[in-house]
Design an enzyme around this catalytic site. Structure first.
Site: not given
Length: 453
Positions: A226, A260
């Site tokens: 990720e 993010c």
């Protein structure tokens, strides 16, 4: 390994790195623990995971204080992070057995089915921006699946890393089911290559992800990544402009912009651009930064001085190429790692603000004449983690979310957030694999076919 408070710029504590023999001993101990843990009934795992969730809730104040001191998150957000960790523990405690039930497949055989068996010890390499949540969204499903875990945390949050190990022990889990390695990034390779480690997951930058994937691939081990994101949000002509601006600012300033899945690029239809810009800039300018323990503060400092300086360099580089500053874009006086809420417009290809992830409270505005132009700009990125659409036409929003935007998760009329019940992850250089929900717990299992003739 040093823990430095980004608000005071003073040392919290120094930690001694594990040496090579200690690393090998820990890996051996965790592997031995796996062979017993994998046989533990789901009911026992469930009870222990619930106890871990309860422990998090009981200690949320002191754990939040640790987050604040190590990476500067504002206190109320830090408490929310710990509460979310408790949620994911309880979610997997209650659902793991169902997610991993044998699945019967009808064939001509007497019996055929799919069984989900743990892999062994999984290495998790985690970042500093959500120092508890990132770990627990791995820890809860991995342990409930019968795996054991080893954590390599970011070097600026060693206190969080060690406390997580202690919390697992305090909840009653067997010794060595989950351990922390205090090691540098350069030592991750030898851990991945160790035969006792069966898989690896990383949350972090795209370069770090590529490095870990390369090592894992060289020894044929499963990896889940990720990585970074530069999430685009489309503001259509029929959007509720004030509500859209409020939610977009909330997403951009969450965790001081160090997320993010934070909204980063705002692509606005020409007819509503000025209205959106005025409201967005007003909200950004009025958002105060300061002491993360102050209830009135919207954002705290960035996690480190060097990260703040790198962000400012990206902003100034973009301005030097023609981007216009609507607010912010300066380094405040003082020792803290503060960066003010910043808005740029006239962002064009070739600028850092167009192509790179800006990991801090910086937003880029784009004015477009059509939805098609907006989609083109939204997808003109190497990243593909999250995205958003604001429109009163839910069917149009559904269509753009499902068919138009290249991302692992798209939210309509809200900002992107992770949820234990929903799969989370990205495409392109935002990584591969999924965390959370049923898909997350099945990433680190042997999906085993069993046929009885």
């Amino acid at each position: 390994m040093k823990s430095v408070n980004p608000y005071t710029n003073k040392l919290n504590k120094e930690y001694t790195n594990h040496q090579k023999n200690e690393i090998n001993n820990i890996l051996n101990e965790v592997d031995l623990a796996f062979h017993d843990w994998k046989k533990t009934p789901f009911e026992t795992r469930k009870q222990l995971m619930h106890q871990l969730g309860n422990q998090l809730e009981l200690q949320k104040e002191e754990l939040a204080d640790l987050i604040v001191s190590e990476m500067g998150k504002i206190k109320k957000e830090a408490i929310g992070e710990i509460q979310k960790c408790a949620w994911v523990c309880k979610y997997y405690a209650d659902n793991a057995e169902q997610f991993l039930q044998n699945e019967i497949i009808q064939t001509e055989n007497f019996e055929s089915y799919v069984s989900f068996q743990p892999l062994g010890t999984v290495l998790t390499v985690m970042p500093w921006n959500f120092p508890f949540w990132q770990v627990f969204r791995f820890l809860a499903p991995a342990l409930m699946a019968g795996n054991t875990g080893v954590l390599k945390h970011a070097s600026n949050v060693p206190g969080c890393a060690m406390v997580i190990e202690k919390l697992v022990k305090k909840a009653g889990f067997p010794k060595n089911v989950f351990r922390t390695l205090l090691i540098s990034g350069s030592e991750v390779k030898q851990v991945i290559e160790n035969p006792l480690v069966k898989a690896v997951t990383l949350t972090g930058s795209t370069p770090a992800g590529k490095s870990v994937a390369s090592v894992a691939g060289s020894v044929l081990k499963k990896s889940v990544l990720e990585l970074g994101g530069s999430d685009p949000y489309l503001i259509l002509e029929d959007a509720d402009i004030k509500e859209a601006a409020k939610l977009c600012v909330s997403s951009r300033l969450l965790n001081a912009g160090q997320s993010c899945i934070g909204a980063k690029r705002f692509i606005v239809m020409e007819k509503v651009y000025e209205a959106f810009k005025d409201e967005f800039v007003r909200l950004m300018e009025s958002s105060k930064y300061g002491n993360p323990n102050d209830e009135e503060i919207a954002i705290g400092p960035l996690a480190r001085i060097d990260l703040r300086d790198e962000l400012h360099q990206q902003v100034m580089s973009s301005v030097g190429k023609g981007a216009k500053v609507l607010c912010g874009a300066y380094i405040p006086d003082g020792e803290s790692a503060f960066y003010p809420p910043t808005v740029l417009e006239n962002v064009q290809p070739g600028m850092a603000a167009y192509h790179e992830e800006l990991f801090g409270p910086v937003a880029s505005l784009f004015k477009v004449k059509s939805v098609e132009e907006g989609i083109k700009i939204a997808n003109d990125t190497v990243f593909g983690l999250g995205a958003g659409v604001f429109t009163k036409d839910k069917e149009k929003g559904r269509h753009l979310a499902e068919k138009g935007l290249d991302a692992g998760c798209v939210f309509v009329n809200d900002f992107v957030k992770s949820d234990p019940r929903l799969p989370f992850g990205g495409v392109k250089e935002s990584g591969y694999g999924r965390e959370l929900s049923l898909w997350g717990i099945r990433e680190f299992v042997n999906i085993k076919t069993v046929v009885i003739k």
